[in-house]
Design a protein around this motif. Structure first.
Motif, PDB file in Angstrom:
ATOM      1  N   MET A 204       0.819  -1.204   0.000  1.00  0.00           N
ATOM      2  CA  MET A 204       0.000   0.000   0.000  1.00  0.00           C
ATOM      3  C   MET A 204       0.858   1.260   0.000  1.00  0.00           C
ATOM      4  SD  MET A 204      -3.028   1.242   2.578  1.00  0.00           S
ATOM      5  CE  MET A 204      -1.905   1.796   3.850  1.00  0.00           C
ATOM      6  N   THR A 205       0.365   2.279  -0.714  1.00  0.00           N
ATOM      7  CA  THR A 205       0.954   3.612  -0.697  1.00  0.00           C
ATOM      8  C   THR A 205      -0.120   4.610  -0.306  1.00  0.00           C
ATOM      9  OG1 THR A 205       2.476   3.049  -2.508  1.00  0.00           O
ATOM     10  CG2 THR A 205       2.169   5.390  -2.027  1.00  0.00           C
ATOM     11  N   VAL A 206       0.200   5.497   0.613  1.00  0.00           N
ATOM     12  CA  VAL A 206      -0.669   6.628   0.954  1.00  0.00           C
ATOM     13  C   VAL A 206       0.099   7.887   0.567  1.00  0.00           C
ATOM     14  CG1 VAL A 206      -1.838   7.902   2.784  1.00  0.00           C
ATOM     15  CG2 VAL A 206      -1.755   5.397   2.869  1.00  0.00           C
ATOM     16  N   ALA A 207      -0.334   8.551  -0.488  1.00  0.00           N
ATOM     17  CA  ALA A 207       0.398   9.731  -0.961  1.00  0.00           C
ATOM     18  C   ALA A 207      -0.378  10.400  -2.081  1.00  0.00           C
ATOM     19  CB  ALA A 207       1.789   9.356  -1.475  1.00  0.00           C
ATOM     20  N   ARG A 208      -0.118  11.667  -2.255  1.00  0.00           N
ATOM     21  CA  ARG A 208      -0.656  12.388  -3.397  1.00  0.00           C
ATOM     22  C   ARG A 208      -0.074  11.778  -4.669  1.00  0.00           C
ATOM     23  NH1 ARG A 208      -3.166  16.738  -5.336  1.00  0.00           N
ATOM     24  NH2 ARG A 208      -2.131  18.176  -6.782  1.00  0.00           N
ATOM     25  N   LEU A 209      -0.893  11.689  -5.718  1.00  0.00           N
ATOM     26  CA  LEU A 209      -0.473  11.050  -6.963  1.00  0.00           C
ATOM     27  C   LEU A 209       0.326  12.035  -7.810  1.00  0.00           C
ATOM     28  CD1 LEU A 209      -3.687   9.012  -7.869  1.00  0.00           C
ATOM     29  CD2 LEU A 209      -1.856   8.499  -6.236  1.00  0.00           C
ATOM     30  N   HIS A 215       4.832   5.988  -7.298  1.00  0.00           N
ATOM     31  CA  HIS A 215       3.816   4.960  -7.595  1.00  0.00           C
ATOM     32  C   HIS A 215       4.149   4.203  -8.881  1.00  0.00           C
ATOM     33  CE1 HIS A 215       1.643   8.153  -5.330  1.00  0.00           C
ATOM     34  NE2 HIS A 215       0.940   7.162  -4.802  1.00  0.00           N
ATOM     35  N   ASP A 216       4.638   4.948  -9.892  1.00  0.00           N
ATOM     36  CA  ASP A 216       4.889   4.321 -11.186  1.00  0.00           C
ATOM     37  C   ASP A 216       5.938   3.221 -11.101  1.00  0.00           C
ATOM     38  OD1 ASP A 216       6.842   6.213 -10.589  1.00  0.00           O
ATOM     39  OD2 ASP A 216       7.089   6.893 -12.654  1.00  0.00           O
ATOM     40  N   LYS A 217       6.936   3.403 -10.241  1.00  0.00           N
ATOM     41  CA  LYS A 217       7.986   2.393 -10.106  1.00  0.00           C
ATOM     42  C   LYS A 217       7.484   1.154  -9.371  1.00  0.00           C
ATOM     43  CE  LYS A 217      10.965   4.778 -12.337  1.00  0.00           C
ATOM     44  NZ  LYS A 217      11.318   4.374 -13.723  1.00  0.00           N
ATOM     45  N   VAL A 218       6.518   1.340  -8.469  1.00  0.00           N
ATOM     46  CA  VAL A 218       5.907   0.160  -7.819  1.00  0.00           C
ATOM     47  C   VAL A 218       5.112  -0.622  -8.857  1.00  0.00           C
ATOM     48  CG1 VAL A 218       4.388  -0.660  -5.985  1.00  0.00           C
ATOM     49  CG2 VAL A 218       5.785   1.382  -5.611  1.00  0.00           C
ATOM     50  N   VAL A 219       4.381   0.099  -9.711  1.00  0.00           N
ATOM     51  CA  VAL A 219       3.632  -0.568 -10.786  1.00  0.00           C
ATOM     52  C   VAL A 219       4.586  -1.346 -11.686  1.00  0.00           C
ATOM     53  CG1 VAL A 219       2.262  -0.162 -12.869  1.00  0.00           C
ATOM     54  CG2 VAL A 219       1.696   1.049 -10.752  1.00  0.00           C
ATOM     55  N   GLU A 220       5.738  -0.756 -12.014  1.00  0.00           N
ATOM     56  CA  GLU A 220       6.716  -1.437 -12.862  1.00  0.00           C
ATOM     57  C   GLU A 220       7.347  -2.638 -12.153  1.00  0.00           C
ATOM     58  OE1 GLU A 220       9.549   1.441 -14.328  1.00  0.00           O
ATOM     59  OE2 GLU A 220       7.935   2.855 -14.816  1.00  0.00           O
ATOM     60  N   ALA A 221       7.359  -2.604 -10.812  1.00  0.00           N
ATOM     61  CA  ALA A 221       7.920  -3.720 -10.041  1.00  0.00           C
ATOM     62  C   ALA A 221       6.916  -4.865  -9.882  1.00  0.00           C
ATOM     63  CB  ALA A 221       8.365  -3.231  -8.658  1.00  0.00           C
ATOM     64  N   LEU A 222       5.636  -4.587 -10.098  1.00  0.00           N
ATOM     65  CA  LEU A 222       4.602  -5.587  -9.832  1.00  0.00           C
ATOM     66  C   LEU A 222       4.751  -6.889 -10.619  1.00  0.00           C
ATOM     67  CD1 LEU A 222       1.182  -3.761  -9.270  1.00  0.00           C
ATOM     68  CD2 LEU A 222       2.427  -5.246  -7.685  1.00  0.00           C
ATOM     69  N   PRO A 223       5.076  -6.862 -11.917  1.00  0.00           N
ATOM     70  CA  PRO A 223       5.210  -8.144 -12.627  1.00  0.00           C
ATOM     71  C   PRO A 223       6.223  -9.077 -11.965  1.00  0.00           C
ATOM     72  CG  PRO A 223       5.078  -6.347 -14.208  1.00  0.00           C
ATOM     73  CD  PRO A 223       5.184  -5.709 -12.855  1.00  0.00           C
ATOM     74  N   GLY A 238      -5.121   7.946  -2.208  1.00  0.00           N
ATOM     75  CA  GLY A 238      -4.767   9.325  -2.522  1.00  0.00           C
ATOM     76  C   GLY A 238      -5.266   9.726  -3.898  1.00  0.00           C
ATOM     77  N   THR A 239      -5.229  11.018  -4.148  1.00  0.00           N
ATOM     78  CA  THR A 239      -5.621  11.560  -5.446  1.00  0.00           C
ATOM     79  C   THR A 239      -4.524  12.502  -5.936  1.00  0.00           C
ATOM     80  OG1 THR A 239      -6.779  13.415  -4.389  1.00  0.00           O
ATOM     81  CG2 THR A 239      -8.080  11.441  -4.893  1.00  0.00           C
ATOM     82  N   GLY A 240      -4.632  12.905  -7.183  1.00  0.00           N
ATOM     83  CA  GLY A 240      -3.632  13.817  -7.713  1.00  0.00           C
ATOM     84  C   GLY A 240      -3.600  13.801  -9.225  1.00  0.00           C
ATOM     85  N   PRO A 241      -2.781  14.644  -9.813  1.00  0.00           N
ATOM     86  CA  PRO A 241      -2.761  14.811 -11.278  1.00  0.00           C
ATOM     87  C   PRO A 241      -2.254  13.606 -12.049  1.00  0.00           C
ATOM     88  CG  PRO A 241      -0.979  16.067 -10.239  1.00  0.00           C
ATOM     89  CD  PRO A 241      -1.863  15.580  -9.134  1.00  0.00           C
ATOM     90  N   GLU A 242      -1.609  12.653 -11.378  1.00  0.00           N
ATOM     91  CA  GLU A 242      -1.056  11.492 -12.077  1.00  0.00           C
ATOM     92  C   GLU A 242      -2.021  10.315 -12.150  1.00  0.00           C
ATOM     93  OE1 GLU A 242       2.573  10.870 -13.331  1.00  0.00           O
ATOM     94  OE2 GLU A 242       1.788  12.874 -13.714  1.00  0.00           O
ATOM     95  N   ALA A 243      -3.249  10.488 -11.672  1.00  0.00           N
ATOM     96  CA  ALA A 243      -4.182   9.355 -11.581  1.00  0.00           C
ATOM     97  C   ALA A 243      -4.393   8.659 -12.924  1.00  0.00           C
ATOM     98  CB  ALA A 243      -5.513   9.825 -11.007  1.00  0.00           C
TER      99      ALA A 243
END
Length: 405
Positions: A204-209, A215-223, A238-243
């Motif tokens: 889990m991450t709690v942070a502004r997007l 967040h993007d690097k966690v997504v890239e680590a998921l596979p 969280g929410t933000g411009p990168e959603a």
């Protein structure tokens, strides 16, 4: 002892700086504090009615008051000077270097009021739009009696800007370990809300997007994580411009069904969300001049008994006890992020041990302790000969300025 907090932004606006200021100054005796701001975001009237201290929200100035010419500067300063006189202010606390620090600088030059500037990260990183802007940043910092900062990283930056190291005071952010504490039942309720099973591994991450949160690097680590832990889920709060970009990124990487975007979560629900996770991850990184000044979320997760993974960047190095409360990793490396996550998600004894150690670690970070430090600084300045001015000088200075409006 009277204190005036001059701040460009304040609650109910939500942000790390606003929360830091509120936690520190809300513990001051109400009769010893006044706040002045031109921030009117959200339901500020209801917030002010419930506030134990006096809040003055002005409508004749804004964030750019210092850059709007001599007349606007004088107008703002006369307002502050009269407020200082009426509220019997001894020390001025400036929430930002510019423009708030320039308010302190002016009050010191004309009324002899000592001031303290508070620094976090982005606002002291530069580059600045003009040399004049940079000059005012340095002027506000170097003229302050004390400069408060939140990490060794930001302290080093202040020294580079010419601030005398003896003026710099470290006041770490805190965490309320009574609010943030282990609560398995609350965690199970959150899991059920999002259709997650008991025992299902959750990152889990709690942070502004925004990019620097990683967040993007966690997504890239998921596979890579999924190859070893097929049922893992990544929960993003969280929410933000990168959603939109993050959702597309997850789709492109083929992991969209393993990423849950929980959106904005009320503050009172955050402890339950931390308890729903097995591992908290936020591989923060530097993006241009934007850097993590500290990372209170690491403390909140640790206080809930969860191990954490953060980027070895900025102030996160102070927030995480590497190898004890969690891991610091290369924030640009998905393999490094995946390796730390798999280690903690598969070695239950290690994760439990780090969670327990994390709960112990956060005891050194408390809001009560931060307030005591700031209160002691205020008392020190008041008791230092020559730091404060008399009422006579204040009145003469105000008359001088008023005649020139």
């Amino acid at each position: 002892m009277g204190s005036l907090l001059v701040t460009s932004t304040f609650l109910p606006r939500i942000g790390g700086r606003e929360l830091y200021l509120n936690h520190v100054f809300s513990r001051f005796p109400p009769k010893n504090l006044a706040v002045v701001t031109y921030d009117r975001e959200g339901d500020w009237q209801a917030f002010d009615q419930q506030s134990p201290f006096r809040i003055f929200r002005v409508d004749h100035a804004d964030f750019h008051w210092y850059f709007r010419g001599r007349r606007e500067r004088l107008k703002w300063f006369v307002f502050l000077g009269r407020l200082c006189l009426r509220e019997r202010v001894d020390v001025v606390h400036c929430a930002l270097t510019v423009p708030d620090g320039m308010s302190g600088w002016l009050l010191k030059k004309m009324l002899g009021k000592p001031y303290i500037v508070y620094t976090y990260a982005k606002e002291i990183m530069g580059p600045w739009p003009t040399d004049w802007h940079r000059l005012n940043v340095q002027r506000a910092l170097q003229g302050a009696e004390r400069v408060v900062t939140i990490s060794d990283y930001t302290k080093e930056r202040l020294v580079q800007l010419g601030v005398d190291p003896s003026k710099i005071v470290m006041v770490y952010p805190g965490v309320d370990s009574e609010v943030f504490h282990p609560d398995p039942a609350a965690g199970r309720a959150v899991r059920a809300r999002h259709g997650l099973l008991d025992g299902q591994p959750v990152l889990m991450t709690v942070a502004r997007l925004i990019p620097r949160k990683g967040h993007d690097k966690v997504v890239e680590a998921l596979p890579a994580i999924l190859r070893q832990i097929p049922d893992v889920v990544y929960l993003i709060v969280g929410t933000g411009p990168e959603a939109d970009r993050l959702q597309a990124h997850a789709q492109k990487r083929g992991v969209a069904d393993r990423v849950i975007f929980a959106g904005c979560v009320p503050d009172e629900d955050l402890p339950a969300y931390y308890n729903a996770a097995d591992v908290f991850v936020m591989p923060n990184r530097k993006e241009g001049t934007n850097v993590e000044g500290f990372g209170i979320v690491f403390l909140e997760a640790n206080a809930c008994g969860k191990p954490v993974i953060g980027g070895c960047s900025g102030g996160a190095v102070d927030a995480i006890a590497d190898g004890e409360s969690g891991y610091l990793v290369d924030p640009y490396s998905p393999p490094a992020i995946a390796g730390a996550a798999v280690r903690l998600l598969t070695d239950f004894a290690l994760a439990r041990r780090m969670g327990v150690r994390g709960r112990e670690w956060v005891q050194k970070f408390s809001w009560d302790g931060a307030t005591r430090q700031v209160w002691a600084l205020t008392e020190e300045l008041i008791s230092t000969p020559g730091c404060t001015s008399g009422v006579g000088q204040t009145i003469r200075s105000l008359r001088f300025l008023a005649q020139r409006l």
